[in-house]
Design an enzyme around this catalytic site. Sequence first.
Site, mmCIF file in Angstrom:
data_model
loop_
_atom_site.group_PDB
_atom_site.id
_atom_site.type_symbol
_atom_site.label_atom_id
_atom_site.label_comp_id
_atom_site.label_asym_id
_atom_site.label_seq_id
_atom_site.Cartn_x
_atom_site.Cartn_y
_atom_site.Cartn_z
ATOM 1 N N CYS A 39 0.821 -1.214 0.000
ATOM 2 C CA CYS A 39 0.000 0.000 0.000
ATOM 3 C C CYS A 39 0.855 1.264 0.000
ATOM 4 O O CYS A 39 1.992 1.261 0.469
ATOM 5 C CB CYS A 39 -0.914 0.005 1.219
ATOM 6 S SG CYS A 39 -2.283 1.167 1.016
ATOM 7 N N ASP B 196 -6.515 -3.664 11.072
ATOM 8 C CA ASP B 196 -5.331 -2.818 11.220
ATOM 9 C C ASP B 196 -5.194 -2.406 12.680
ATOM 10 O O ASP B 196 -6.130 -2.562 13.469
ATOM 11 C CB ASP B 196 -5.502 -1.575 10.320
ATOM 12 C CG ASP B 196 -4.261 -0.687 10.253
ATOM 13 O OD1 ASP B 196 -4.368 0.437 9.727
ATOM 14 O OD2 ASP B 196 -3.191 -1.126 10.729
HETATM 15 O O1 LIG Z 1 -0.473 4.274 4.235
HETATM 16 C C1 LIG Z 1 -0.959 5.355 4.598
HETATM 17 O O2 LIG Z 1 -0.353 6.447 4.513
HETATM 18 C C2 LIG Z 1 -2.347 5.410 5.157
HETATM 19 C C3 LIG Z 1 -2.954 6.654 5.354
HETATM 20 C C4 LIG Z 1 -4.258 6.706 5.873
HETATM 21 C C5 LIG Z 1 -4.963 5.544 6.174
HETATM 22 C C6 LIG Z 1 -4.372 4.290 5.967
HETATM 23 C C7 LIG Z 1 -3.064 4.214 5.467
HETATM 24 N N1 LIG Z 1 -2.442 2.990 5.267
HETATM 25 C C8 LIG Z 1 -3.091 1.748 5.562
HETATM 26 O O3 LIG Z 1 -2.739 1.372 6.905
HETATM 27 C C9 LIG Z 1 -2.187 0.058 6.865
HETATM 28 C C10 LIG Z 1 -1.132 -0.114 7.933
HETATM 29 O O4 LIG Z 1 -0.041 0.749 7.651
HETATM 30 P P1 LIG Z 1 1.448 0.352 8.136
HETATM 31 O O5 LIG Z 1 1.843 -0.869 7.348
HETATM 32 O O6 LIG Z 1 1.350 0.094 9.621
HETATM 33 O O7 LIG Z 1 2.263 1.555 7.779
HETATM 34 C C11 LIG Z 1 -1.643 -0.080 5.473
HETATM 35 O O8 LIG Z 1 -1.510 -1.410 5.138
HETATM 36 C C12 LIG Z 1 -2.638 0.649 4.631
HETATM 37 O O9 LIG Z 1 -3.721 -0.167 4.229
#
Ligand SMILES: O=C(O)c1ccccc1N[C@@H]1O[C@H](COP(=O)(O)O)[C@@H](O)[C@H]1O
Length: 214
Positions: free
Chosen positions: A8, A131
């Site tokens: 992502c 998440d």
């Molecule tokens: O990735 C981003 O910037 C983001 C912004 C706003 C909402 C969700 C976002 N990311 C999502 O959150 C999960 C977990 O992130 P991380 O791997 O802990 O950095 C990611 O997989 C996105 O789906």
Amino acid sequence: MGATVKICGLSDAQHVKAAVSAGARYLGFVFFPKSPRNVSIERAAKLMVDVPVGVAKVALVVNADDALLDRITSETLVDMVQLHGSESPERVAQVKARYGLPVMKAIGIAGPEDVAQIERYAGVADQLLIDAKAPKGADLPGGNGIAFDWRLVQRKYWPCPWMLAGGLAPDNVAEAIRLTGAKQVDVSSGVESAPGIKDDRLIAAFCAAAHAAN
Ligand SMILES: O=C(O)c1ccccc1N[C@@H]1O[C@H](COP(=O)(O)O)[C@@H](O)[C@H]1O
């Protein structure tokens, strides 16, 4: 068996290619200006053109109104909408009906009371994204590189596919899969060298570890 991977927060062609070459089956594009991974609709449209069939292009939005979703769905080749804000089950159903696209609803987990919320969406969303809940006062509702206690979702079953996310990285994703039984995993910051800067080697390492996990 291994897990299917979503990378992502992609915002350039080099890392879209790296994610596809590493075997990711979902690519996430963030439409949220506060995020270091935010991408314009025009740029996302160009990035999506070369994504091969069979790799899902996911538009990540946070409490988006119909005007924004109208633009994303009409100007890009998006395959799935990820709602990562405080959207209600009714809003999930509305988005599904209006755009005719599968909707993945993100649910933030910090404790057992949050796990109970998952049931509210399991019957209406096409996929769930489990998440970590954002810390109080955080700028982002996700993408914070924070993991939740994976034991909270051990031996839990929902009537729709789900993806584990939150603080995953090449060095912990196998353990996360083993502990939770996740069949799909999603990562944003854990494959970056700096906020918003994806790293080819980390993408490849994450996908290899997730695919090899059992
Ligand atoms: O990735 C981003 O910037 C983001 C912004 C706003 C909402 C969700 C976002 N990311 C999502 O959150 C999960 C977990 O992130 P991380 O791997 O802990 O950095 C990611 O997989 C996105 O789906």
